[in-house]
Design an enzyme around this catalytic site. Sequence first.
Site, PDB file in Angstrom:
ATOM      1  N   LYS A 114       0.806  -1.309   0.009  1.00  0.00           N
ATOM      2  CA  LYS A 114      -0.021  -0.158  -0.147  1.00  0.00           C
ATOM      3  C   LYS A 114       0.882   1.192   0.109  1.00  0.00           C
ATOM      4  O   LYS A 114       0.657   2.240  -0.669  1.00  0.00           O
ATOM      5  CB  LYS A 114      -0.829  -0.051   1.171  1.00  0.00           C
ATOM      6  CG  LYS A 114      -2.087  -1.133   1.164  1.00  0.00           C
ATOM      7  CD  LYS A 114      -3.217  -0.308   0.407  1.00  0.00           C
ATOM      8  CE  LYS A 114      -4.231  -1.360   0.090  1.00  0.00           C
ATOM      9  NZ  LYS A 114      -4.764  -2.099   1.281  1.00  0.00           N
ATOM     10  N   LYS A 197      -7.273 -16.959 -11.815  1.00  0.00           N
ATOM     11  CA  LYS A 197      -8.512 -17.225 -11.416  1.00  0.00           C
ATOM     12  C   LYS A 197      -9.381 -15.851 -11.582  1.00  0.00           C
ATOM     13  O   LYS A 197      -8.956 -14.778 -11.805  1.00  0.00           O
ATOM     14  CB  LYS A 197      -8.381 -17.566 -10.102  1.00  0.00           C
ATOM     15  CG  LYS A 197      -7.809 -16.423  -9.205  1.00  0.00           C
ATOM     16  CD  LYS A 197      -8.083 -16.659  -7.589  1.00  0.00           C
ATOM     17  CE  LYS A 197      -7.394 -15.607  -6.722  1.00  0.00           C
ATOM     18  NZ  LYS A 197      -7.641 -15.581  -5.415  1.00  0.00           N
ATOM     19  N   LYS A 200     -11.789  -9.266  -9.671  1.00  0.00           N
ATOM     20  CA  LYS A 200     -12.125  -7.858 -10.289  1.00  0.00           C
ATOM     21  C   LYS A 200     -10.796  -7.289 -10.788  1.00  0.00           C
ATOM     22  O   LYS A 200     -10.744  -6.309 -11.442  1.00  0.00           O
ATOM     23  CB  LYS A 200     -12.961  -7.167  -9.395  1.00  0.00           C
ATOM     24  CG  LYS A 200     -12.373  -6.823  -8.134  1.00  0.00           C
ATOM     25  CD  LYS A 200     -13.489  -5.996  -7.333  1.00  0.00           C
ATOM     26  CE  LYS A 200     -12.904  -5.996  -5.550  1.00  0.00           C
ATOM     27  NZ  LYS A 200     -13.774  -6.777  -4.758  1.00  0.00           N
TER      28      LYS A 200
END
Length: 335
Positions: A114, A197, A200
């Site tokens: 982050k 897989k 989003k």
Amino acid sequence: MKHKDIVVSGIRPTGNLHLGNYFGAMKNFLKMQETNECNFFIADYHSLTTHPKPGDLQGNVKQVLVEYLAAGLDPEKATLYLQSDIPETAELYLFLNMNAYLGELQKVTTFKEKARKQPENVNAGLLTYPTLMAADIIIHRATKVPVGKDQEQHLEMTRTFARRFNRMYKVDYFPIPTAYNFGEQLVKIPGLDGSGKMGKSEGEGNAVFLVDDPKVIRKKVMRAVSDAGPTEMNQKKPEAIQNLFTLLEVVSKPDVVSYFDDQYNNCNIRYGDLKKQLAEDMIAYTEPFRERIKELDSNEEYLKKVMDMGAEKARASAQQTLRDCREIIGFRKIY
Ligand code: TRP
């Protein structure tokens, strides 16, 4: 009788549920709510690390609530609540932060990621994300936490913080929670972009969301990656093709799957036909979800009732913990 496990899991209020989430985390939750004392909450405190606008925050929270209820979380079986409805969490977070060290927090992978991605907003909430998550979990004295791979390090820190509290105050108060997974029994849902897989972050067209309307589903499926077709009989399926078959296995009838399987093995498969069938079966499979989402979305009264009920139950459990903790630490009794 073995007493029930206390389960806690948080859901980040970001984005819509897709089929991958449904067959992954969601099916886990549905199973667990049958046999354990489950606490599932929407992690809206955590979402403040990215500074959402009040309207966006509310919208996201409602969307997640609606979709999880539509997918089968049952407020009569599990305690469903909003994290921010349990301010006791913030108090426990404060206690835990007094024994959480800069060095260990800075080493956390998600923090480092982050901090790299948003260098303009490396706030203290981001740094102490693992202590907040620990507070979420141990506030119910949970024993089991369903987590994905990406959350294992956070869970390990929760265990550290719980042990540290126990040691610091020479008590055996917090149970040390462990990871809970039906991982192996679950189908991994592939995406539509040929590899890996469903998710989003892999781009809009890769995932089929429960809310997607039929037109969108058809478009996404028709654009799914395939190839020029097999050249030999009974050839092994390349990943992109195997992915389409895996999806078919999830939403279609077995005879449909074996029909296309035969076609593939005989080298006369037409991917256009397979995709059309897959799209229609996906639409049929997701139809009840869309209906429930629509119903719930307009039923503010019911949603409020669910949240109030969850808050009441979760708060009772949280307050008991805080009552005990305050006494252990040496504070006055206020709850
Ligand atoms: N960190 C989790 C995620 O990103 C969400 C979460 C917050 C959580 N608190 C939790 C998960 C407590 C399990 C238990 O998905």
